[in-house]
Each structure stands twice: as C-alpha cells, then as structure tokens.
Design a protein around this motif. Structure first.
Motif, PDB file in Angstrom:
ATOM      1  N   ARG A 255      68.003 -48.050  77.436  1.00 46.86           N
ATOM      2  CA  ARG A 255      69.294 -48.622  77.042  1.00 46.86           C
ATOM      3  C   ARG A 255      69.089 -50.104  76.731  1.00 46.86           C
ATOM      4  NH1 ARG A 255      73.325 -48.725  80.608  1.00 46.86           N
ATOM      5  NH2 ARG A 255      74.982 -47.798  79.347  1.00 46.86           N
ATOM      6  N   LEU A 256      69.429 -50.478  75.488  1.00 49.64           N
ATOM      7  CA  LEU A 256      69.181 -51.826  74.982  1.00 49.64           C
ATOM      8  C   LEU A 256      70.480 -52.398  74.432  1.00 49.64           C
ATOM      9  CD1 LEU A 256      67.301 -54.131  73.767  1.00 49.64           C
ATOM     10  CD2 LEU A 256      67.114 -52.645  71.751  1.00 49.64           C
ATOM     11  N   PRO A 281      71.361 -48.350  83.864  1.00 51.27           N
ATOM     12  CA  PRO A 281      70.338 -49.406  83.784  1.00 51.27           C
ATOM     13  C   PRO A 281      70.309 -50.029  82.394  1.00 51.27           C
ATOM     14  CG  PRO A 281      69.318 -47.246  83.689  1.00 51.27           C
ATOM     15  CD  PRO A 281      70.763 -47.008  83.993  1.00 51.27           C
ATOM     16  N   LEU A 282      69.818 -51.246  82.329  1.00 48.36           N
ATOM     17  CA  LEU A 282      69.607 -51.944  81.063  1.00 48.36           C
ATOM     18  C   LEU A 282      68.152 -52.379  80.993  1.00 48.36           C
ATOM     19  CD1 LEU A 282      72.794 -54.206  80.668  1.00 48.36           C
ATOM     20  CD2 LEU A 282      72.143 -52.245  79.260  1.00 48.36           C
ATOM     21  N   ASP A 307      66.836 -58.752  86.479  1.00 49.01           N
ATOM     22  CA  ASP A 307      65.534 -58.454  85.870  1.00 49.01           C
ATOM     23  C   ASP A 307      65.622 -58.202  84.366  1.00 49.01           C
ATOM     24  OD1 ASP A 307      64.288 -58.665  88.350  1.00 49.01           O
ATOM     25  OD2 ASP A 307      64.654 -56.551  88.822  1.00 49.01           O
ATOM     26  N   LEU A 308      66.761 -58.469  83.777  1.00 46.38           N
ATOM     27  CA  LEU A 308      66.964 -58.174  82.366  1.00 46.38           C
ATOM     28  C   LEU A 308      66.044 -59.012  81.489  1.00 46.38           C
ATOM     29  CD1 LEU A 308      68.849 -56.561  80.405  1.00 46.38           C
ATOM     30  CD2 LEU A 308      70.238 -58.634  80.271  1.00 46.38           C
ATOM     31  N   ARG A 371      58.094 -53.903  72.456  1.00 47.54           N
ATOM     32  CA  ARG A 371      58.510 -52.628  73.015  1.00 47.54           C
ATOM     33  C   ARG A 371      59.402 -52.857  74.237  1.00 47.54           C
ATOM     34  NH1 ARG A 371      53.950 -50.359  73.064  1.00 47.54           N
ATOM     35  NH2 ARG A 371      53.330 -50.893  75.199  1.00 47.54           N
ATOM     36  N   LEU A 372      60.481 -52.113  74.275  1.00 50.40           N
ATOM     37  CA  LEU A 372      61.392 -52.105  75.418  1.00 50.40           C
ATOM     38  C   LEU A 372      61.619 -50.646  75.793  1.00 50.40           C
ATOM     39  CD1 LEU A 372      63.909 -54.760  74.102  1.00 50.40           C
ATOM     40  CD2 LEU A 372      62.609 -55.001  76.206  1.00 50.40           C
ATOM     41  N   GLY A 373      60.872 -50.163  76.762  1.00 51.53           N
ATOM     42  CA  GLY A 373      60.964 -48.760  77.136  1.00 51.53           C
ATOM     43  C   GLY A 373      60.572 -47.865  75.980  1.00 51.53           C
TER      44      GLY A 373
END
Length: 668
Positions: A255-256, A281-282, A307-308, A371-373
C-alpha cells in the motif's frame, strides 16, 4: 433726540434708565454732534436749572467744540459705572487660562500622535524582531535536520546513490534531451565522484553501487497468501477539489500513498479520506512536490506511521521542511488565539513531527526506479515548480501514471514536463485538472503585460506590491524582474526570501543554478523598508493577503494613488485577496494584521497578473495525447469543469473513468 440717531437701536426707552445705564454713550454722542448739543442747550434753557448745574450744562453744550470737548472729557470718567477690578482680573485670568488650555490641548494631541506613531513603530520593530527570531530558529532547525539525516542509513544512502548515479545534464532544452531514458549512462571510468567514493571505501565501483542499492532498495518481500495481486488506485483527497491531494495505490499486498496534502482554509485539514489509508499498513509515500496542498500533511502522517518511507526529488526533500515548519508555526499561532477563548488546541503537528518527517525523506533522481514492497516507482520531471515530479507506478505488468501538478512551458526556475517511455501507454493516467476549463494567453505575452505594468508604475515614482506564494511564484517573479527590468529595485520579504535562498542553495551544484537574489533584488529590511522603500517592487507572502508581511506592505501601498497591487495567483473565495478584486480602486479593504483588523482605503491600482504554473486546457490535451493511457482519471479540480473536460477528452478519442476507486478493466 438721541434715540432718533443712527446706531441708537437697542437703547432703553425710559430717559432716566438711558441716562443711568448709558451715560458714556450720551457723552460721546454730544462730543461728536454740535447739532445735538444745540438742541440739548435749548432744552436746558427751558428747564431753567439753577446754580452749578446751569453753569456745567452751559459748558458741556457750548457751541464751540473745543469748550464742549474739554467739559465733557472732564466729566466722562465720572460718568463711567464703577469698575469691579477683581472681576476684570478674573476675566483676564480666565481668558489667559483658556489660551493656555487650548495650547496644552494641541500639545496633548501632538503627544498622542507621537505615542501612536511610537507604538506603531514599536509593533513593527517587535514583529520584525520576531520574524528574524523565527527565521533563525527555522534555519537552526533545518541545520539540525540535515545533521540528523546523516545518521539515517537509508536517506543517507539514497542521497549518496543519487550523487553517484546522477546522469550528465542535457545539452538541449527539448523534451527528448530532458528525458532521463534518452541520456547515455556514463561508465564507471568516466564517473569521477564514483571513483573517488569507491577509492575512499576501498571497494570496486560496482560493489559500492550494489551495497548502496541494497540499502535503498531492499529485496522485495514475498506476497502474502491471499493478498490481492491486481493494481488498485483510490483518490483519498484532492479528487474533486483543489487541496488535500492524496492517492492510494495498492497491489500485491503493498500500500503506497502519492502525496498527503493539507486542505486550505481557516483551519487546515487533512485529506478527506485519509482514514482509509490508515486502516492498514503503509509501505511508503511519494511526494510529487513541496506545495502544502500536496505535502503539508506528511509530518502528521509520519507521527502515526513512524517507519514510513518518504520518497521525493532532491529539491523537494530540501524544500519541504521549510514548508512544514511554516505550517507548524501558523497552527501554533492559531492554537494560542483559540486558547484565549477556551478552545482546545487543534494543531496537526509541531516542530518535533517536522524534524521526524524530514529525517525519513529519501532523495530519488528522475528516471531511477525505487522499489516499495511489490511496487516500483519512477519519477519524471513535471515542470510546475522546482523539484516537481510525476510518478510512474509499476505493479508487475500494470502501470499507473500520476502527473501531480504539471506544466509544459519553460519558466525561469524550471523547464516543462518530460514524459519518459515508462509513462506512455500505461493502464491509467491520473491527471490534474486545475485549469482544464481555461485557455491561457501565451506566456510571453503575459510576462510582457506584467513587465509593462510594473514599468509604468515605477517610472511615475510609485511602488508595486505583488503578494505571491512563497514557493515558486515569488522566485519566478523576482527572476522575471531581474531579467526584464534589471534597473528596478526589488525587495523579497517573508518566507519568500528564505525559500529564495533555499532555491539558490539546492541548485548551486546543478546544471542550472538559480540566482534569485542579487543585482537590484534583495531581501527586504523591515520595518525600515516599509516606509523608506518608495519606488520599486515588493514580493511578499502571503499570496492571498490573509497574513504575513504582505499585509504590512498592503496597509501602506493600497492608500497610495500612484502605486499598485498585482494579484498573481489563485485566490480562495473567502480570502482578502479575493475581496480586494471585488473592491478595486475607490473602496475600502479590511485586513487582519497580527490578530487585529485594519481597514484601509484603496487608492492604488489593483489588477490581476496571472502567471499560472499549471497546464491549461490545451496543455492537458497534449499531455493526455502524449501519454496515450488506456484510461484517464481527472483529479485536483472542480467537478463541473472536470465533467466538461472529460467529455472533451472523449471527443478526442480518450477513454475516461470517473474520479473514484479504479481497477483495470476485466480482461484488459
């Protein structure tokens, strides 16, 4: 006899009363008129007075003027009524006291005016001192933030990787040259910063880059069982309004968010549907640019998600903390005012949250995937303001493109957008629509109009106030003045001055360094310049005249017939700037100057000089045509205008989707 003479009106009718009360008048009448004396002598003779009375009367009424005058002048003092010398002295004293009273009243008036002027100057000096203290505090906070960011491994690695991977600057101004995908990748043997860093680390260049990339882009997590693999885009704010921009992108359990802005108003508010983002979660937040309607809620969001990860261009990362700090200051001031009425504090964040958010920011160059997840994001130049970026989101073989605020024309501070190949033929184009119903005149013509108007006022000895948004518009106007009217003095005030210095610092080592301040352009010195700066241009915040030093300038400039105030950007319907456009010259305007209402006459010229940094209707058509997405969604606009523009896009062959939650069409 006497009553028949001219000037005898108002004398008593009774002869005895006349003699008793007006003896001096009768004596003077006899002195002036021999005829009157002759007639009086006849009357005296008929009365046959005896002794001394007859003798005295004969002398007084003698036909010889000299004899009569001598007798009457001798008698006149005796005929005067008794004088009350104490009363006369008292009358003289009273008259003298009245003169002194009037004199002291005049002095008191002068003293009151002096006190009022002294209080005004004291208030302005105090305000200037407070501004300087706040600026010093802000600079100290930004320095502390920069130092602490060096202790954060991922932001530090991202900044270092950005420097080492920075491609060479384009040599041309066309879109193809600005597209990062069209630039040749320099080999390690030609990358002096990389060679130096690798030598200092004792590693081969390729190994150093691999380590840094591993820190910045950790391995993608395994997709959770049952997690949705498809791409989903949901507007959470700034969809059918301007402000509070926020977009949720989901795929593969990741989730972004793209942007997290504040909604403008008397009380800034978060994106309308931000709670939906907080339901789960984000994994990250991408910020398109540093305007508060796109990034102003970030510190509050980080407070809820410590932690974002926050990704943005280098320029946006450097500019956002100043914008956040200013918002925190304004919210703190509003809370102090509210506390006086027993209202609880409502600030969304403070300085601690600003510092925490700044430490979480990671610099991302244009054209470099991150990359984010399960998602990968890539930024591209969007024009608009310094550092503004569009975003390409990759979810497997699906892509969504988010323009953010975008423009295609060259400005003084930034070039137009440059769509990379990755942004073309995507599944969805999420495009801003701020000016989708407007066809702006050519930018060069608008610049000429502004320059000509400023020149006319300054040549006649007046001064021009341009209330401007601190980030972007203020620097643009200052640079236009430097280029077109280098001899005209310009003063930049308020937060616009701080951000102008930030523009210079962040671009100093780049391919296009900006010199906003210099030559005839300088930072305003308040309070001295408020009255001493008599001819030239003042660029000051706020752009809507709802606070800041622009109000202090407007109080002085609006009453001046030979001066001018030029509105340069969007005005909220309830802002003083919008009210001024209704009042125009000849009316009165009420401003709020540090919690105090002030009403001033409007004698200066008032006009609008629009230099929009948004693409207009034709520019948005060009973007949609060049992107060629399967579907187009409009955000950041007004519903009625969006409906009309959506229909125009369909007539041009584009497939559009309503503004709201989106998934790829089944089977597409």
């Amino acid at each position: 006899m006497v009553r028949s003479r001219p000037g005898a009106a108002g004398l008593p009718d009774d002869p005895d009363e006349l003699v008793r009360t007006r003896a001096p008048f009768l004596v003077q009448a006899l002195l002036r008129s021999p005829g009157l004396r002759a007639r009086a002598a006849e009357v005296l003779e008929r009365g046959r007075p005896a002794g001394r009375v007859r003798d005295l009367g004969a002398l007084m009424l003698h036909p010889d003027d000299a004899v009569a005058r001598a007798a009457l002048e001798t008698l006149a003092p005796a005929l005067d009524p008794p004088r009350d010398r104490a009363a006369e002295r008292a009358a003289r004293d009273i008259a003298g006291l009245k003169v002194r009273l009037e004199r002291e009243r005049a002095r008191l008036g002068y003293a009151k005016r002096d006190v009022e002027e002294a209080n005004r100057l004291l208030a302005e000096v105090t305000a200037a001192r407070d501004d300087l203290a706040e600026r010093a505090e802000s600079l100290a906070a930004q320095l502390a933030i920069a130092q602490r960011r060096l202790q954060e491994p991922r932001p530090l690695a991202a900044a270092l990787l950005r420097t080492l991977e920075q491609p060479p600057a384009p040599s041309a101004l066309d879109a193809a040259a600005r597209d990062p995908h069209n630039r040749p990748e320099p080999g390690p043997e030609h990358n002096e910063p990389l060679l130096a860093a690798a030598g200092a680390a004792g590693l081969p260049p390729a190994e150093l880059l691999r380590i840094l990339r591993a820190v910045v882009d950790p391995p993608a997590p395994r997709v959770r069982v049952g997690a949705e693999l498809g791409l989903r885009v949901v507007p959470l704010g700034g969809a059918t309004e301007i402000g509070g921009s926020c977009l949720l992108v989901e795929a593969g359990g990741t989730r972004l968010l793209i942007d997290a802005g504040l909604r403008p108003g008397a009380e800034p508010a978060p994106p309308r549907e931000i709670k939906r983002a907080l339901d789960g979660p984000l994994d990250g937040l991408v910020v398109t640019h540093a305007h508060n309607d796109h990034c102003g809620y970030v510190p509050a969001l980080v407070a809820l998600r410590p932690d974002l990860r926050i990704l943005a261009t280098r320029e946006t990362v450097r500019l956002m903390p100043a914008m956040w700090a200013d918002s925190a200051k304004l919210m703190r001031m509003r809370d102090r005012r509210a506390a006086q009425w027993g209202v609880e504090a409502g600030a969304l964040y403070g300085s601690l949250e600003v510092e925490t958010a700044a430490r979480r920011c990671e610099e991302v160059p244009f054209g470099t995937p991150r990359r984010l997840g399960a998602l990968t994001v890539e930024l591209f130049p969007a024009g608009h303001i310094l550092g503004a970026a569009g975003v390409v989101v990759h979810a497997g073989d699906r892509r969504a493109v988010v323009t953010g605020d975008i423009s295609g024309f060259r400005q003084e501070t930034v070039d137009g957008y440059a769509l990379p190949d990755a942004a073309k033929a995507a599944d969805l184009l999420v495009m801003e629509s701020t000016c989708c119903a407007e066809d702006h005149p050519g930018r060069e013509g608008r610049v000429r109009d502004l320059v000509r108007a400023v020149e006319e006022v300054c040549q006649d000895g007046g001064r021009v106030l341009v209330p401007a948004f601190a980030l972007g518009r203020a620097q643009e106007i200052a640079l236009l003045m430097r280029r077109h009217l280098p001899e005209v003095p310009v003063r930049v005030d308020g937060m616009a001055a701080d951000l102008s210095q930030a523009f210079e610092a962040v671009t100093e080592a780049g391919p296009r360094p900006l010199d906003v301040l210099g030559g005839a352009v300088a930072v305003a010195e308040r309070p001295a310049d408020l009255d001493a700066f008599r001819t030239g241009v003042v660029i000051s915040t706020s752009g809507m005249l709802n606070g800041g030093p622009a109000v202090q300038w407007a109080r002085r400039i609006l009453p001046e017939p030979g001066s001018a105030l030029f509105i340069s950007g969007y005005q909220d319907e309830e802002s003083p700037g919008a009210a001024l456009l209704d009042v125009r010259t000849g009316g009165r305007l009420t401003l709020m100057d540090r919690d105090r209402e002030v009403t001033v006459p409007v004698r200066a010229r008032v006009d609008t000089m629009r230099l929009s940094a948004h693409a207009d209707r034709r520019g948005l058509f060009d973007i949609a045509d060049e992107a060629g997405a399967r579907e187009v969604m409009l955000v950041h606009g007004v519903p009625r205008k969006q409906r009309m523009f959506r229909e125009s896009l369909r007539m041009r062959g584009h497939t559009t989707t309503d503004t709201g939650p989106w998934r790829p069409p089944h089977g597409a």
